[in-house]
Design a protein around this motif. Structure first.
Motif, PDB file in Angstrom:
ATOM      1  N   GLY A  98      79.998 -40.469 -12.888  1.00  0.00           N
ATOM      2  CA  GLY A  98      79.219 -39.529 -13.694  1.00  0.00           C
ATOM      3  C   GLY A  98      79.347 -38.087 -13.253  1.00  0.00           C
ATOM      4  N   LYS A  99      80.233 -37.798 -12.288  1.00  0.00           N
ATOM      5  CA  LYS A  99      80.396 -36.432 -11.805  1.00  0.00           C
ATOM      6  C   LYS A  99      81.232 -35.622 -12.793  1.00  0.00           C
ATOM      7  CE  LYS A  99      79.991 -37.529  -6.894  1.00  0.00           C
ATOM      8  NZ  LYS A  99      80.640 -37.450  -5.571  1.00  0.00           N
ATOM      9  N   SER A 100      81.005 -34.334 -12.801  1.00  0.00           N
ATOM     10  CA  SER A 100      81.705 -33.438 -13.716  1.00  0.00           C
ATOM     11  C   SER A 100      83.175 -33.322 -13.331  1.00  0.00           C
ATOM     12  CB  SER A 100      81.063 -32.049 -13.705  1.00  0.00           C
ATOM     13  OG  SER A 100      81.858 -31.114 -14.413  1.00  0.00           O
ATOM     14  N   LYS A 101      84.033 -33.211 -14.364  1.00  0.00           N
ATOM     15  CA  LYS A 101      85.461 -32.967 -14.161  1.00  0.00           C
ATOM     16  C   LYS A 101      85.789 -31.477 -14.222  1.00  0.00           C
ATOM     17  CE  LYS A 101      87.124 -37.413 -15.889  1.00  0.00           C
ATOM     18  NZ  LYS A 101      88.028 -38.068 -16.879  1.00  0.00           N
ATOM     19  N   HIS A 102      84.763 -30.647 -14.279  1.00  0.00           N
ATOM     20  CA  HIS A 102      84.890 -29.182 -14.220  1.00  0.00           C
ATOM     21  C   HIS A 102      85.574 -28.584 -15.455  1.00  0.00           C
ATOM     22  CE1 HIS A 102      83.438 -29.287 -10.107  1.00  0.00           C
ATOM     23  NE2 HIS A 102      84.305 -30.248  -9.870  1.00  0.00           N
ATOM     24  N   PHE A 103      85.461 -29.259 -16.582  1.00  0.00           N
ATOM     25  CA  PHE A 103      85.861 -28.640 -17.847  1.00  0.00           C
ATOM     26  C   PHE A 103      85.028 -29.263 -18.958  1.00  0.00           C
ATOM     27  CE2 PHE A 103      88.497 -32.434 -17.906  1.00  0.00           C
ATOM     28  CZ  PHE A 103      88.547 -32.788 -19.243  1.00  0.00           C
ATOM     29  N   GLY A 104      84.911 -28.528 -20.069  1.00  0.00           N
ATOM     30  CA  GLY A 104      84.083 -29.016 -21.172  1.00  0.00           C
ATOM     31  C   GLY A 104      84.380 -28.244 -22.443  1.00  0.00           C
ATOM     32  N   PHE A 105      83.528 -28.493 -23.457  1.00  0.00           N
ATOM     33  CA  PHE A 105      83.721 -27.899 -24.777  1.00  0.00           C
ATOM     34  C   PHE A 105      82.364 -27.480 -25.332  1.00  0.00           C
ATOM     35  CE2 PHE A 105      86.836 -31.193 -23.991  1.00  0.00           C
ATOM     36  CZ  PHE A 105      88.031 -30.534 -24.203  1.00  0.00           C
ATOM     37  N   ILE A 106      82.383 -26.427 -26.140  1.00  0.00           N
ATOM     38  CA  ILE A 106      81.172 -25.931 -26.780  1.00  0.00           C
ATOM     39  C   ILE A 106      81.528 -25.515 -28.202  1.00  0.00           C
ATOM     40  CG2 ILE A 106      81.545 -23.608 -25.859  1.00  0.00           C
ATOM     41  CD1 ILE A 106      78.504 -23.276 -25.784  1.00  0.00           C
ATOM     42  N   GLN A 107      80.604 -25.760 -29.122  1.00  0.00           N
ATOM     43  CA  GLN A 107      80.827 -25.431 -30.532  1.00  0.00           C
ATOM     44  C   GLN A 107      79.722 -24.509 -31.022  1.00  0.00           C
ATOM     45  OE1 GLN A 107      80.781 -28.732 -33.262  1.00  0.00           O
ATOM     46  NE2 GLN A 107      82.015 -27.649 -34.776  1.00  0.00           N
ATOM     47  N   PHE A 108      80.138 -23.428 -31.700  1.00  0.00           N
ATOM     48  CA  PHE A 108      79.217 -22.482 -32.316  1.00  0.00           C
ATOM     49  C   PHE A 108      79.193 -22.712 -33.825  1.00  0.00           C
ATOM     50  CE2 PHE A 108      80.332 -20.355 -28.382  1.00  0.00           C
ATOM     51  CZ  PHE A 108      79.120 -19.822 -27.964  1.00  0.00           C
ATOM     52  N   GLU A 109      78.175 -22.165 -34.469  1.00  0.00           N
ATOM     53  CA  GLU A 109      78.094 -22.248 -35.923  1.00  0.00           C
ATOM     54  C   GLU A 109      79.014 -21.240 -36.600  1.00  0.00           C
ATOM     55  OE1 GLU A 109      74.164 -21.939 -37.383  1.00  0.00           O
ATOM     56  OE2 GLU A 109      73.588 -23.976 -36.812  1.00  0.00           O
ATOM     57  N   ASP A 110      79.147 -20.058 -36.038  1.00  0.00           N
ATOM     58  CA  ASP A 110      79.912 -18.975 -36.655  1.00  0.00           C
ATOM     59  C   ASP A 110      81.246 -18.810 -35.930  1.00  0.00           C
ATOM     60  OD1 ASP A 110      80.794 -16.831 -38.051  1.00  0.00           O
ATOM     61  OD2 ASP A 110      79.100 -15.511 -37.601  1.00  0.00           O
ATOM     62  N   PRO A 111      82.382 -18.793 -36.653  1.00  0.00           N
ATOM     63  CA  PRO A 111      83.678 -18.575 -35.990  1.00  0.00           C
ATOM     64  C   PRO A 111      83.787 -17.214 -35.305  1.00  0.00           C
ATOM     65  CG  PRO A 111      83.976 -19.464 -38.205  1.00  0.00           C
ATOM     66  CD  PRO A 111      82.534 -19.094 -38.079  1.00  0.00           C
ATOM     67  N   GLU A 112      83.187 -16.190 -35.886  1.00  0.00           N
ATOM     68  CA  GLU A 112      83.253 -14.866 -35.264  1.00  0.00           C
ATOM     69  C   GLU A 112      82.529 -14.850 -33.921  1.00  0.00           C
ATOM     70  OE1 GLU A 112      81.744 -12.054 -38.022  1.00  0.00           O
ATOM     71  OE2 GLU A 112      83.387 -12.307 -39.464  1.00  0.00           O
ATOM     72  N   VAL A 113      81.416 -15.552 -33.857  1.00  0.00           N
ATOM     73  CA  VAL A 113      80.673 -15.634 -32.590  1.00  0.00           C
ATOM     74  C   VAL A 113      81.501 -16.359 -31.537  1.00  0.00           C
ATOM     75  CG1 VAL A 113      78.614 -16.581 -31.496  1.00  0.00           C
ATOM     76  CG2 VAL A 113      78.444 -15.516 -33.736  1.00  0.00           C
ATOM     77  N   ALA A 114      82.204 -17.417 -31.956  1.00  0.00           N
ATOM     78  CA  ALA A 114      83.050 -18.159 -31.014  1.00  0.00           C
ATOM     79  C   ALA A 114      84.162 -17.278 -30.459  1.00  0.00           C
ATOM     80  CB  ALA A 114      83.637 -19.387 -31.713  1.00  0.00           C
ATOM     81  N   GLU A 115      84.770 -16.460 -31.309  1.00  0.00           N
ATOM     82  CA  GLU A 115      85.842 -15.573 -30.850  1.00  0.00           C
ATOM     83  C   GLU A 115      85.307 -14.511 -29.893  1.00  0.00           C
ATOM     84  OE1 GLU A 115      89.482 -12.937 -32.817  1.00  0.00           O
ATOM     85  OE2 GLU A 115      88.001 -13.943 -34.088  1.00  0.00           O
ATOM     86  N   ILE A 116      84.129 -13.972 -30.176  1.00  0.00           N
ATOM     87  CA  ILE A 116      83.536 -12.969 -29.285  1.00  0.00           C
ATOM     88  C   ILE A 116      83.168 -13.586 -27.939  1.00  0.00           C
ATOM     89  CG2 ILE A 116      81.532 -11.463 -28.975  1.00  0.00           C
ATOM     90  CD1 ILE A 116      81.555 -11.036 -32.020  1.00  0.00           C
ATOM     91  N   ALA A 117      82.613 -14.791 -27.972  1.00  0.00           N
ATOM     92  CA  ALA A 117      82.239 -15.458 -26.720  1.00  0.00           C
ATOM     93  C   ALA A 117      83.466 -15.778 -25.874  1.00  0.00           C
ATOM     94  CB  ALA A 117      81.466 -16.743 -27.032  1.00  0.00           C
ATOM     95  N   ALA A 118      84.560 -16.193 -26.516  1.00  0.00           N
ATOM     96  CA  ALA A 118      85.782 -16.493 -25.762  1.00  0.00           C
ATOM     97  C   ALA A 118      86.335 -15.234 -25.106  1.00  0.00           C
ATOM     98  CB  ALA A 118      86.822 -17.116 -26.696  1.00  0.00           C
ATOM     99  N   GLY A 119      86.325 -14.124 -25.823  1.00  0.00           N
ATOM    100  CA  GLY A 119      86.828 -12.885 -25.242  1.00  0.00           C
ATOM    101  C   GLY A 119      85.951 -12.348 -24.121  1.00  0.00           C
ATOM    102  N   ALA A 120      84.650 -12.565 -24.231  1.00  0.00           N
ATOM    103  CA  ALA A 120      83.740 -12.037 -23.216  1.00  0.00           C
ATOM    104  C   ALA A 120      83.688 -12.905 -21.959  1.00  0.00           C
ATOM    105  CB  ALA A 120      82.338 -11.893 -23.802  1.00  0.00           C
ATOM    106  N   MET A 121      83.830 -14.222 -22.112  1.00  0.00           N
ATOM    107  CA  MET A 121      83.637 -15.130 -20.989  1.00  0.00           C
ATOM    108  C   MET A 121      84.931 -15.557 -20.317  1.00  0.00           C
ATOM    109  SD  MET A 121      80.464 -15.250 -20.709  1.00  0.00           S
ATOM    110  CE  MET A 121      80.472 -16.430 -19.385  1.00  0.00           C
ATOM    111  N   ASN A 122      86.076 -15.248 -20.892  1.00  0.00           N
ATOM    112  CA  ASN A 122      87.334 -15.598 -20.228  1.00  0.00           C
ATOM    113  C   ASN A 122      87.518 -14.740 -18.978  1.00  0.00           C
ATOM    114  OD1 ASN A 122      89.800 -16.975 -19.917  1.00  0.00           O
ATOM    115  ND2 ASN A 122      90.901 -15.349 -20.936  1.00  0.00           N
ATOM    116  N   ASP A 123      87.899 -15.392 -17.866  1.00  0.00           N
ATOM    117  CA  ASP A 123      88.042 -14.729 -16.557  1.00  0.00           C
ATOM    118  C   ASP A 123      86.718 -14.129 -16.082  1.00  0.00           C
ATOM    119  OD1 ASP A 123      90.713 -15.390 -16.438  1.00  0.00           O
ATOM    120  OD2 ASP A 123      91.378 -13.513 -17.335  1.00  0.00           O
ATOM    121  N   TYR A 124      85.608 -14.782 -16.440  1.00  0.00           N
ATOM    122  CA  TYR A 124      84.281 -14.327 -16.007  1.00  0.00           C
ATOM    123  C   TYR A 124      83.931 -15.042 -14.708  1.00  0.00           C
ATOM    124  CZ  TYR A 124      79.289 -13.235 -16.281  1.00  0.00           C
ATOM    125  OH  TYR A 124      78.017 -12.780 -16.019  1.00  0.00           O
ATOM    126  N   LEU A 125      83.556 -14.291 -13.699  1.00  0.00           N
ATOM    127  CA  LEU A 125      83.214 -14.856 -12.396  1.00  0.00           C
ATOM    128  C   LEU A 125      81.790 -15.380 -12.431  1.00  0.00           C
ATOM    129  CD1 LEU A 125      84.145 -15.361  -9.497  1.00  0.00           C
ATOM    130  CD2 LEU A 125      83.207 -13.123  -8.894  1.00  0.00           C
TER     131      LEU A 125
END
Length: 221
Positions: A98-125
């Motif tokens: 049951g331990k995490s494999k250190h990767f996952g997936f998330i789904q948003f309702e709006d495609p524009e929000v998903a694109e903004i979140a990907a750009g903001a959180m990529n390479d985020y410490l």
């Protein structure tokens, strides 16, 4: 100027006028458009189709990699909710522990929000981990990606299973088989030590001469 010089001058003027007239010819009425590519098997050249409208972005699923320990479904949903409405979250886990494999997936309702979140959180410490976030194309989202994402995973308690296996009631025959396996393992261990050239005096096993244990189930006959 003599007569011969005048005649030569007239000829030169006529040549210059003719060359100037040929250089100022009008363009053709119906010029052929330039072809973008030629077919492999011959034939007339064709023009590439022109798309009048840009392709609509419909990707709403993000991949999240390098998830730190302690940053799971509840924390991911709460953190990414600052960008917009989150539909569902799934963290890949080990089926046994049951331990995490250190990767996952998330789904948003709006495609524009998903694109903004990907750009903001990529390479985020985050918690000494550099997150890797990118958008997944709709055609790359597998049908079973969200299978069982709402289930509360209960890891297998291997210690409890081993305890039940060790403390279960055994018949006399089962007890003899268990002792025989222990003796065989000990003999193999002695041979490996001897083959390695190690001088070691292994302690003698007395399991096969032990009295009958208390937790033995006798037959009613």
């Amino acid at each position: 100027m003599g007569a011969k010089a005048k005649k030569a001058l007239k000829k030169n003027m006529k040549k210059i006028a003719a060359s100037a007239a040929s250089s100022q010819l009008p363009p053709p009425q119906n010029p052929k458009p330039s072809a973008d590519f030629l077919p492999l098997e011959g034939g007339p050249a064709r023009k590439a189709p022109v798309t009048s409208q840009p392709l609509e972005n419909k990707a709403t699923v993000l991949y999240i990699g390098r998830i730190p320990h302690g940053f799971y479904e509840t924390e991911i949903e709460a953190f990414f909710s600052q960008f917009g409405t989150v539909k569902r979250v799934r963290v890949a886990r080990n089926k046994k522990t049951g331990k995490s494999k250190h990767f996952g997936f998330i789904q948003f309702e709006d495609p524009e929000v998903a694109e903004i979140a990907a750009g903001a959180m990529n390479d985020y410490l985050l918690m000494e981990h550099m997150l890797k976030v990118h958008v997944i194309a709709p055609e790359d989202v597998k049908p079973n990606l969200w299978k069982g994402f709402k289930c509360n995973f209960k890891p297998v308690d291997s210690v409890q299973i081993e305890r039940r296996q060790h403390n279960k009631e055994r018949t006399l025959e089962e007890h003899r088989k268990m002792l025989q396996k222990v003796v065989k393992r000990d003999q193999k261990r002695r041979k490996r030590i001897q083959a390695a050239g190690i001088e070691y005096e292994c302690p003698e096993l007395v399991g096969n001469t032990q009295p009958v244990p208390k937790r033995i189930k006798f037959s009613e006959d």
